[in-house]
Design an enzyme around this catalytic site. Sequence first.
Site, short mmCIF file in Angstrom:
data_model
loop_
_atom_site.label_atom_id
_atom_site.label_comp_id
_atom_site.label_asym_id
_atom_site.label_seq_id
_atom_site.Cartn_x
_atom_site.Cartn_y
_atom_site.Cartn_z
N TYR A 58 32.28 39.90 81.35
CA TYR A 58 32.20 40.99 80.36
C TYR A 58 33.37 41.03 79.37
O TYR A 58 33.37 41.87 78.47
CB TYR A 58 32.09 42.33 81.10
CG TYR A 58 30.86 42.41 81.98
CD1 TYR A 58 29.59 42.37 81.41
CD2 TYR A 58 30.97 42.51 83.37
CE1 TYR A 58 28.45 42.42 82.20
CE2 TYR A 58 29.84 42.58 84.17
CZ TYR A 58 28.58 42.53 83.59
OH TYR A 58 27.46 42.59 84.37
N ASN B 225 23.35 50.89 76.43
CA ASN B 225 23.57 49.82 77.41
C ASN B 225 23.35 50.48 78.76
O ASN B 225 24.24 51.16 79.28
CB ASN B 225 24.99 49.25 77.32
CG ASN B 225 25.17 48.09 78.30
OD1 ASN B 225 24.35 47.91 79.22
ND2 ASN B 225 26.22 47.32 78.13
N HIS C 89 17.47 47.23 84.99
CA HIS C 89 16.58 46.43 85.84
C HIS C 89 15.90 47.23 86.93
O HIS C 89 15.15 46.68 87.74
CB HIS C 89 17.40 45.27 86.45
CG HIS C 89 18.41 44.68 85.51
ND1 HIS C 89 18.02 44.02 84.36
CD2 HIS C 89 19.78 44.69 85.50
CE1 HIS C 89 19.12 43.63 83.70
NE2 HIS C 89 20.19 44.02 84.37
N ASP D 226 11.13 56.18 81.04
CA ASP D 226 10.22 57.29 80.74
C ASP D 226 10.90 58.32 79.84
O ASP D 226 10.24 58.92 78.99
CB ASP D 226 9.74 57.95 82.04
CG ASP D 226 8.69 57.11 82.77
OD1 ASP D 226 8.22 56.11 82.21
OD2 ASP D 226 8.35 57.47 83.92
N HIS E 213 23.38 44.65 75.58
CA HIS E 213 24.12 44.13 76.73
C HIS E 213 25.23 43.22 76.24
O HIS E 213 25.02 42.45 75.29
CB HIS E 213 23.21 43.33 77.66
CG HIS E 213 22.06 44.11 78.19
ND1 HIS E 213 22.20 45.03 79.20
CD2 HIS E 213 20.77 44.15 77.82
CE1 HIS E 213 21.03 45.59 79.43
NE2 HIS E 213 20.15 45.08 78.60
N LEU E 214 26.36 43.28 76.90
CA LEU E 214 27.46 42.38 76.58
C LEU E 214 27.09 40.94 76.94
O LEU E 214 27.30 40.02 76.16
CB LEU E 214 28.71 42.79 77.38
CG LEU E 214 29.30 44.15 77.01
CD1 LEU E 214 29.82 44.86 78.24
CD2 LEU E 214 30.39 43.98 75.98
N SER E 215 26.56 40.78 78.15
CA SER E 215 26.25 39.43 78.65
C SER E 215 24.82 39.06 78.28
O SER E 215 24.00 39.93 77.96
CB SER E 215 26.42 39.40 80.17
OG SER E 215 25.49 40.27 80.79
N ARG F 169 18.10 40.04 86.73
CA ARG F 169 18.52 40.63 85.45
C ARG F 169 17.59 40.26 84.30
O ARG F 169 17.76 40.70 83.17
CB ARG F 169 19.95 40.18 85.09
CG ARG F 169 21.01 40.69 86.04
CD ARG F 169 22.41 40.34 85.56
NE ARG F 169 23.32 40.29 86.67
CZ ARG F 169 23.96 41.35 87.17
NH1 ARG F 169 23.79 42.54 86.65
NH2 ARG F 169 24.78 41.21 88.21
C1 DQA Z 1 25.06 44.64 81.41
C2 DQA Z 1 24.17 43.67 82.15
C3 DQA Z 1 23.60 44.29 83.42
O1 DQA Z 1 22.79 43.36 84.11
C4 DQA Z 1 24.73 44.75 84.32
O2 DQA Z 1 24.19 45.40 85.46
C5 DQA Z 1 25.71 45.61 83.63
C6 DQA Z 1 26.15 45.21 82.29
C7 DQA Z 1 25.74 43.98 80.19
O3 DQA Z 1 26.22 44.71 79.32
O4 DQA Z 1 25.82 42.75 80.11
O5 DQA Z 1 26.21 46.59 84.17
O6 DQA Z 1 24.25 45.71 80.91
#
Ligand code: DQA
Length: 150
Positions: A27, A79, A85, A92, A105-107, A116
């Site tokens: 991250y 985020n 997941h 909803d 998402h960062l990743s 994921r």
């Molecule tokens: C995340 C990706 C998710 O899978 C993980 O549970 C996170 C961070 C991301 O920003 O990459 O908490 O949302």
Amino acid sequence: MSGADTRILVLHGPNLNLLGTREPEVYGSDTLQDVDKGLNLLARELGVEIDTVQSNHEGELIDRIHAAREQGICGILINPGGLTHTSVALRDALAAVAIPAVEVHLSNVHAREPFRHHSFISPVAVGQICGFGVASYQLALRGLVMHLTK
Ligand code: DQA
């Protein structure tokens, strides 16, 4: 809709308060404060207003989404962290208020563990941005504002 009356709610889900020290190899080393600072600068440049909230609690995130409607929020940048997941309830809530949302998402979640790869949020979002680290947020805010002002 003009930029000046565009209010955007930024929601950071569980564990994102630990950014900077949490798995930095995944991250990065920027903190959540750094992320919000960058978003505030960009918001000013784009002429929109943002409110940022982080919560580790699914119910609180849902309450904020419900409240967004009365608060005149035009768009949501979210985020959802691990709730991406798992959470039908968060999905909803976004569907219920029908406020345009961008998932961020960062990743690159699609290049990580198979659990994921599925998002409950994507089907109710305008779009998803992932894999660019902190820049994901900047791209997502630009995309959301473009969507709202087109
Ligand atoms: C995340 C990706 C998710 O899978 C993980 O549970 C996170 C961070 C991301 O920003 O990459 O908490 O949302």
